[in-house]
Write a protein that holds these residues in place. Structure first.
Motif, PDB file in Angstrom:
ATOM      1  N   VAL A  75       0.872  -1.173   0.000  1.00 32.26           N
ATOM      2  CA  VAL A  75       0.000   0.000   0.000  1.00 32.26           C
ATOM      3  C   VAL A  75       0.910   1.225   0.000  1.00 32.26           C
ATOM      4  N   ASP A  76       0.795   2.051  -1.024  1.00 37.65           N
ATOM      5  CA  ASP A  76       1.673   3.205  -1.181  1.00 37.65           C
ATOM      6  C   ASP A  76       1.038   4.471  -0.626  1.00 37.65           C
ATOM      7  N   VAL A  77       1.836   5.528  -0.537  1.00 33.12           N
ATOM      8  CA  VAL A  77       1.337   6.823  -0.067  1.00 33.12           C
ATOM      9  C   VAL A  77       1.800   7.918  -1.020  1.00 33.12           C
ATOM     10  N   ALA A  78       1.054   9.026  -0.997  1.00 32.39           N
ATOM     11  CA  ALA A  78       1.433  10.230  -1.729  1.00 32.39           C
ATOM     12  C   ALA A  78       1.313  11.403  -0.766  1.00 32.39           C
ATOM     13  N   PRO A  79       2.425  12.034  -0.368  1.00 36.37           N
ATOM     14  CA  PRO A  79       2.353  13.200   0.510  1.00 36.37           C
ATOM     15  C   PRO A  79       1.628  14.352  -0.178  1.00 36.37           C
ATOM     16  N   ILE A  80       0.735  15.014   0.551  1.00 32.66           N
ATOM     17  CA  ILE A  80      -0.104  16.061  -0.047  1.00 32.66           C
ATOM     18  C   ILE A  80       0.482  17.459   0.127  1.00 32.66           C
ATOM     19  N   GLY A  81       1.590  17.569   0.856  1.00 35.57           N
ATOM     20  CA  GLY A  81       2.181  18.875   1.088  1.00 35.57           C
ATOM     21  C   GLY A  81       1.445  19.642   2.176  1.00 35.57           C
ATOM     22  N   GLU A  82       1.664  20.949   2.212  1.00 36.19           N
ATOM     23  CA  GLU A  82       1.045  21.784   3.240  1.00 36.19           C
ATOM     24  C   GLU A  82      -0.335  22.211   2.759  1.00 36.19           C
ATOM     25  N   VAL A  83      -1.331  21.441   3.143  1.00 34.68           N
ATOM     26  CA  VAL A  83      -2.710  21.612   2.659  1.00 34.68           C
ATOM     27  C   VAL A  83      -3.641  21.799   3.849  1.00 34.68           C
ATOM     28  N   SER A  84      -4.583  22.723   3.715  1.00 26.24           N
ATOM     29  CA  SER A  84      -5.600  22.913   4.754  1.00 26.24           C
ATOM     30  C   SER A  84      -6.731  21.902   4.555  1.00 26.24           C
ATOM     31  N   TRP A  85      -6.955  21.062   5.536  1.00 20.73           N
ATOM     32  CA  TRP A  85      -8.012  20.058   5.477  1.00 20.73           C
ATOM     33  C   TRP A  85      -8.415  19.721   6.905  1.00 20.73           C
ATOM     34  N   VAL A  86      -9.553  19.065   7.076  1.00 17.97           N
ATOM     35  CA  VAL A  86      -9.967  18.633   8.405  1.00 17.97           C
ATOM     36  C   VAL A  86     -10.922  17.455   8.287  1.00 17.97           C
ATOM     37  N   GLU A  87     -10.817  16.540   9.211  1.00 20.09           N
ATOM     38  CA  GLU A  87     -11.815  15.475   9.387  1.00 20.09           C
ATOM     39  C   GLU A  87     -12.803  15.965  10.427  1.00 20.09           C
ATOM     40  N   ILE A  88     -14.075  16.009  10.052  1.00 19.30           N
ATOM     41  CA  ILE A  88     -15.088  16.586  10.934  1.00 19.30           C
ATOM     42  C   ILE A  88     -15.740  15.494  11.779  1.00 19.30           C
ATOM     43  N   ASP A  89     -15.357  15.472  13.059  1.00 23.24           N
ATOM     44  CA  ASP A  89     -15.939  14.518  14.001  1.00 23.24           C
ATOM     45  C   ASP A  89     -16.818  15.194  15.037  1.00 23.24           C
ATOM     46  N   ASN A  90     -16.535  16.475  15.339  1.00 21.28           N
ATOM     47  CA  ASN A  90     -17.252  17.163  16.415  1.00 21.28           C
ATOM     48  C   ASN A  90     -17.437  18.634  16.052  1.00 21.28           C
ATOM     49  N   HIS A  91     -17.994  19.403  16.957  1.00 18.71           N
ATOM     50  CA  HIS A  91     -18.333  20.797  16.644  1.00 18.71           C
ATOM     51  C   HIS A  91     -17.087  21.673  16.467  1.00 18.71           C
ATOM     52  N   ASP A  92     -16.021  21.361  17.189  1.00 15.04           N
ATOM     53  CA  ASP A  92     -14.777  22.107  16.980  1.00 15.04           C
ATOM     54  C   ASP A  92     -14.241  21.860  15.577  1.00 15.04           C
ATOM     55  N   ASP A  93     -14.287  20.602  15.126  1.00 13.86           N
ATOM     56  CA  ASP A  93     -13.868  20.270  13.763  1.00 13.86           C
ATOM     57  C   ASP A  93     -14.740  20.972  12.736  1.00 13.86           C
ATOM     58  N   LEU A  94     -16.043  21.042  13.027  1.00 14.34           N
ATOM     59  CA  LEU A  94     -16.969  21.685  12.095  1.00 14.34           C
ATOM     60  C   LEU A  94     -16.632  23.170  11.942  1.00 14.34           C
ATOM     61  N   ALA A  95     -16.297  23.815  13.055  1.00 16.62           N
ATOM     62  CA  ALA A  95     -15.910  25.227  12.984  1.00 16.62           C
ATOM     63  C   ALA A  95     -14.664  25.396  12.114  1.00 16.62           C
ATOM     64  N   LYS A  96     -13.707  24.494  12.271  1.00 17.11           N
ATOM     65  CA  LYS A  96     -12.499  24.556  11.451  1.00 17.11           C
ATOM     66  C   LYS A  96     -12.829  24.277   9.991  1.00 17.11           C
ATOM     67  N   GLY A  97     -13.724  23.297   9.761  1.00 17.24           N
ATOM     68  CA  GLY A  97     -14.136  22.965   8.399  1.00 17.24           C
ATOM     69  C   GLY A  97     -14.783  24.145   7.706  1.00 17.24           C
ATOM     70  N   ARG A  98     -15.534  24.927   8.455  1.00 19.27           N
ATOM     71  CA  ARG A  98     -16.192  26.102   7.877  1.00 19.27           C
ATOM     72  C   ARG A  98     -15.180  27.198   7.545  1.00 19.27           C
ATOM     73  N   GLU A  99     -14.102  27.288   8.308  1.00 16.59           N
ATOM     74  CA  GLU A  99     -13.041  28.241   7.995  1.00 16.59           C
ATOM     75  C   GLU A  99     -12.311  27.828   6.713  1.00 16.59           C
ATOM     76  N   ILE A 100     -12.141  26.526   6.550  1.00 17.29           N
ATOM     77  CA  ILE A 100     -11.378  26.009   5.420  1.00 17.29           C
ATOM     78  C   ILE A 100     -12.213  25.983   4.138  1.00 17.29           C
ATOM     79  N   ALA A 101     -13.461  25.509   4.250  1.00 20.18           N
ATOM     80  CA  ALA A 101     -14.280  25.260   3.060  1.00 20.18           C
ATOM     81  C   ALA A 101     -14.507  26.521   2.238  1.00 20.18           C
ATOM     82  N   CYS A 102     -14.609  27.667   2.886  1.00 17.92           N
ATOM     83  CA  CYS A 102     -14.867  28.902   2.155  1.00 17.92           C
ATOM     84  C   CYS A 102     -13.669  29.341   1.316  1.00 17.92           C
ATOM     85  N   GLN A 103     -12.517  28.685   1.500  1.00 19.98           N
ATOM     86  CA  GLN A 103     -11.316  29.016   0.722  1.00 19.98           C
ATOM     87  C   GLN A 103     -11.285  28.285  -0.616  1.00 19.98           C
ATOM     88  N   TYR A 104     -12.108  27.245  -0.764  1.00 21.65           N
ATOM     89  CA  TYR A 104     -12.006  26.397  -1.955  1.00 21.65           C
ATOM     90  C   TYR A 104     -12.846  26.966  -3.095  1.00 21.65           C
TER      91      TYR A 104
END
Length: 245
Positions: A216-245
């Protein structure tokens, strides 16, 4: 190759949003959801067919299917996970075993990430790799992350949340390129995984493959803004990030 999204999870830590919606349909930028972002990314890299595994509150995804198809110019096939509220996502990915035979880019239904991730995975093809994981080697890690140890020229050696963050090469972000020729072996490993323990993750299926000698191989993604949304703190971060795309 087609897109594949796992969107069967309940996301109980995101209530009250997930009282009526699966986690993948929780808004992260106006009306834009995590599922919207995945579909937009797939369309941008030329994937016009997408399969979505649904379970918890699946009726909400069914209700939006036609509108999503029209918005992103894709054809969506919905795959029902009949154990979405009982078993973990090793079974959920196994439910898409027929789709895997076409080759997929898999995106978790709770990962907010830019299309650069899909582009990185596609650019990494062509050297015999069968499965390529998107790996963040920049982020500081803690206990909750899905951590990966790699070895030079040998790919993934270990993938689990249950390791010392200091030992990890990086974090798997929930996006994978799976070539068609890996489908049968992956499906068998996933089946062995959820039969051993239905609470296991599909990443435990990847570990099963590695333990069998599969690379199983990997590909480094570099310095990228992303988040896994599990809870409300993650959701707040996701909302900060998503508006950039």
């Amino acid at each position: 190759m087609i897109g594949l999204v796992l969107a069967a999870g309940a996301g109980r830590r995101l209530r009250p949003y997930t009282d009526t919606l699966p986690k993948a349909l929780v808004p992260v930028d106006g009306d834009t959801t995590v599922l919207d972002i995945a579909l937009k990314n797939f369309a941008e890299v030329g994937l016009t067919e997408v399969a979505v595994v649904v379970g918890y509150r699946k009726e909400a995804v069914y209700a939006r299917k036609e509108a999503l198809e029209a918005k992103y110019g894709v054809t969506i096939t919905l795959i029902d996970n009949d154990k979405a509220e009982e078993w973990n996502n090793a079974y959920s990915l196994w439910c898409a075993r027929e789709v895997l035979k076409r080759g997929v880019i898999l995106a978790n239904g709770d990962t907010v990430h830019p299309v650069s991730v899909e582009k990185t995975l596609l650019a990494a093809r062509g050297q015999g790799q069968k499965i390529i994981l998107a790996l963040d080697t920049v982020k500081s890690l803690a206990d909750e992350e899905m951590k990966v140890i790699t070895a030079e020229g040998k790919g993934v050696q270990r993938i689990t949340k249950l390791m010392d963050p200091a030992d990890a090469t990086g974090e798997y972000i929930g996006v994978t390129l799976i070539e068609a020729e890996a489908a049968e072996e992956l499906a068998d490993a996933l089946k062995a995984t959820f039969e051993r323990d239905p609470d296991l993750y599909y990443e435990d299926g990847y570990q099963e493959l590695v333990s069998r000698g599969f690379t199983v191989d990997v590909a480094p993604i570099g310095e990228v803004s992303w988040v896994e949304i599990d809870n409300h703190d993650d959701l707040a971060k996701g909302r900060e990030i998503a508006c950039q795309y």
